[in-house]
Motif scaffolding. Structure first.
Motif, PDB file in Angstrom:
ATOM      1  N   GLU B 223       0.812  -1.225   0.000  1.00  0.00           N
ATOM      2  CA  GLU B 223       0.000   0.000   0.000  1.00  0.00           C
ATOM      3  C   GLU B 223       0.845   1.274   0.000  1.00  0.00           C
ATOM      4  O   GLU B 223       0.323   2.366  -0.226  1.00  0.00           O
ATOM      5  N   ILE B 224       2.153   1.160   0.263  1.00  0.00           N
ATOM      6  CA  ILE B 224       2.979   2.374   0.277  1.00  0.00           C
ATOM      7  C   ILE B 224       3.189   2.863  -1.156  1.00  0.00           C
ATOM      8  O   ILE B 224       3.579   2.097  -2.034  1.00  0.00           O
ATOM      9  N   ALA B 225       2.917   4.146  -1.383  1.00  0.00           N
ATOM     10  CA  ALA B 225       3.139   4.751  -2.700  1.00  0.00           C
ATOM     11  C   ALA B 225       4.608   5.153  -2.791  1.00  0.00           C
ATOM     12  O   ALA B 225       5.141   5.784  -1.869  1.00  0.00           O
ATOM     13  N   VAL B 226       5.262   4.760  -3.877  1.00  0.00           N
ATOM     14  CA  VAL B 226       6.697   5.032  -4.025  1.00  0.00           C
ATOM     15  C   VAL B 226       6.975   5.640  -5.398  1.00  0.00           C
ATOM     16  O   VAL B 226       6.437   5.176  -6.408  1.00  0.00           O
ATOM     17  N   SER B 227       7.797   6.672  -5.422  1.00  0.00           N
ATOM     18  CA  SER B 227       8.308   7.200  -6.688  1.00  0.00           C
ATOM     19  C   SER B 227       9.818   7.353  -6.566  1.00  0.00           C
ATOM     20  O   SER B 227      10.330   7.608  -5.469  1.00  0.00           O
ATOM     21  N   ALA B 228      10.518   7.210  -7.672  1.00  0.00           N
ATOM     22  CA  ALA B 228      11.977   7.312  -7.631  1.00  0.00           C
ATOM     23  C   ALA B 228      12.498   7.908  -8.933  1.00  0.00           C
ATOM     24  O   ALA B 228      11.893   7.737  -9.993  1.00  0.00           O
ATOM     25  N   THR B 229      13.581   8.646  -8.837  1.00  0.00           N
ATOM     26  CA  THR B 229      14.365   9.040 -10.000  1.00  0.00           C
ATOM     27  C   THR B 229      15.782   8.547  -9.731  1.00  0.00           C
ATOM     28  O   THR B 229      16.382   8.932  -8.723  1.00  0.00           O
ATOM     29  N   CYS B 230      16.293   7.682 -10.576  1.00  0.00           N
ATOM     30  CA  CYS B 230      17.619   7.093 -10.353  1.00  0.00           C
ATOM     31  C   CYS B 230      18.621   7.731 -11.305  1.00  0.00           C
ATOM     32  O   CYS B 230      18.443   7.672 -12.524  1.00  0.00           O
ATOM     33  N   VAL B 231      19.653   8.311 -10.736  1.00  0.00           N
ATOM     34  CA  VAL B 231      20.598   9.117 -11.501  1.00  0.00           C
ATOM     35  C   VAL B 231      22.024   8.658 -11.220  1.00  0.00           C
ATOM     36  O   VAL B 231      22.406   8.450 -10.062  1.00  0.00           O
ATOM     37  N   ARG B 232      22.808   8.493 -12.267  1.00  0.00           N
ATOM     38  CA  ARG B 232      24.219   8.130 -12.119  1.00  0.00           C
ATOM     39  C   ARG B 232      25.034   9.414 -11.978  1.00  0.00           C
ATOM     40  O   ARG B 232      24.859  10.356 -12.748  1.00  0.00           O
TER      41      ARG B 232
END
Lengths: 339, 339
Positions: B223-232
């Protein structure tokens, strides 16, 4: 029209001169000002050689527009002096940005605020400008409730000394030497630093607080909730922002791309399938704010996530200042002497 | 107990061997496996010299625990073979992580999931592990509704070739040469790349989707809402995460610091007034997940913002795998031959 550039020898000052050559190739009615240390230095602009003069209280009597990009204390001291002398002051420091009597302007977003200046106009922090350039057009789709912005900021935002430090320290660290930070608060070569400017009581840095406060002022939207983490990365030029927006109603990535494409000064670079997205090395030297990686935010039904990049010395500073000057002249908001 | 290390010559494999020497200085019942290319190479572990062998279907008959950190296709091929041969497989790839029959484990968070393995246990992506290490203890204060995580990931996450590329490309670019990316999809020297792994239909990369999906699985919290931006970023070792958490009820930074201080494997480094916060160069080589810059999130009444850093090769990979092995042995969840 006589233009003074205070801080002419600095990173933003040099970018201002480059843009003057690009935009007004005939214009050589200039006064290059800097600290005592740089006085006497010769600089060529539009084929004419100028001797840099030390900034004093008497520097502005013949000046129509004064661009100040120096230390904040220089802005505090010379901004009011130049305005008093009748120049329109376009200031790049944080000295006056949150002063209710001073417009804080990104021309494409709130150019109309130039109409009520009292001699001084501030330009935003170099991370705030790209953020509002992207947020503003999207408000046509739906009002924005919340912005979360985590930055990847280049060392040129801290000036020429920090750029030299990245270069020299990289060489030293590659040869196994110690980092010895000076222009940056910590080692920057092959490291990232989650601190830009000093800390406030709230735990936010002043840089983060600037993004929060300035965005709301420029957007005339004190109700928008903003959070930021400002991080220095080992990059010479251009700032990036991982941006998460919450709207009152859902906005599709396609609609966002369309609105952003129509925004002057913004370029959509968003074709991930072909590895097309903005990056610092590509944005450096360009006038535009680039945006890509536009997608539904997986964590919020009315959210969009995107990736924003701009040259912090150009649209983030020098170009925005020149555009303010151009807009102010056009609006009759420059009350100079030699018009 | 015989341990096999598949991918022994890689960045994570070498870190695994270093940790074996550190944690079990007597243990030399090892089998070092790698691709055909690396077969025959000699490596010293705990004073004994091992010849690296090519991984084959017959490699696992005498193995109790097999650590696999190689290409995903190697995991897909040899994981089931090793499990079939009776070894406990601890796999570092994405091959089995989201398989409902495979536990995905960070021992401090969900060690109990080791009790139901069927021969294979997955370890999470190297950005997911530090995130859940920090999120998990904070749930004692209040349930978490939403996570926004923007990463700053070092090149070692892409293996040794990417580390060499950062080193060589930095030298080339400093001398004015062209970048010529190979191990990374774009120039990494003095640049940041908003792409790790390939893109999915949703516009998220697979790396971002891993953070979203794996976090929920480990936390048993779909149920946890997760967003991510993965950057090198151009850093050799350690990953950072600018983290924004939303709780059901407000949690104070002080309460968060206290809960995080009590979490095994987490170290709070949070004294911004003295410029104390975690950074990649400091975290490299350490077993801990570091967290600092803990503050009320200015954009949400029940929000906290923080900055998380860990060595992606250690707790992000090799250490987590060894801890799984230790926990599994302790729980009687290793059904090997030579115990």
């Amino acid at each position: 029209m006589k233009l003074a550039i205070v801080g002419a020898t600095g990173a933003v000052g040099q970018e201002t001169l480059r843009l003057i050559e690009e935009r007004y190739p005939q214009h050589d009615n200039l006064k290059l000002l800097a600290s005592k240390r740089s006085a006497g230095r010769k600089m060529d602009v539009n084929g004419k050689t100028f001797a840099v003069e030390e900034t004093t209280d008497d520097s502005f009597s013949d000046v129509d527009i004064a661009f100040i990009s120096a230390r904040t204390e220089d802005s505090r001291r010379f901004g009011p002096v130049a305005a008093q002398a009748g120049a329109l002051v376009i200031d790049d420091s944080s000295a006056f940005r949150m002063d209710p009597a001073v417009p804080l302007v990104v021309p494409e977003v709130n150019g109309e605020d130039l109409d009520w200046h009292n001699g001084i106009v501030s330009i935003p922090n170099c991370s705030t400008t790209p953020l509002v350039m992207v947020v503003h057009p999207l408000r046509q789709a739906s009002p924005i409730r919340r912005i979360v912005a985590d930055t990847y900021q280049s060392v040129s935002g801290a000036g020429g000394a920090a750029m030299n430090e990245l270069r020299d320290q990289t060489r030293t660290v590659m040869h196994g030497g110690p980092a010895e930070p000076d222009a940056q608060p910590q080692q920057i070569a092959f490291n990232v630093i989650p601190q830009i400017d000093s800390f406030t009581e709230s735990g936010y840095t002043r840089e983060e607080q600037k993004m929060i406060d300035e965005s709301r002022k420029i957007l005339h939207a004190p109700e928008i909730a903003v959070s930021a983490t400002c991080v220095r990365v080992p990059v010479f030029v251009s700032h990036c922002i991982a941006t998460h927006l919450e709207f009152e109603e859902a906005v599709s990535p396609g609609e966002a791309r369309e609105l952003l494409s129509e925004m002057p000064g913004v370029k959509v670079l968003d074709d991930p399938g072909s590895s097309v997205y903005p990056m610092p090395v590509d944005a450096a030297g360009s006038n535009d704010v680039f945006v890509g990686r536009i997608r539904k935010d997986a964590s919020h039904s009315n959210g969009l996530a995107m990736w924003v990049v701009t040259d912090n010395l150009v649209k983030g500073a020098a170009l925005n200042a020149l555009q303010i000057a151009e807009n102010a002249v056009f609006r009759g908001a420059v009350h100079g002497k030699s018009k």
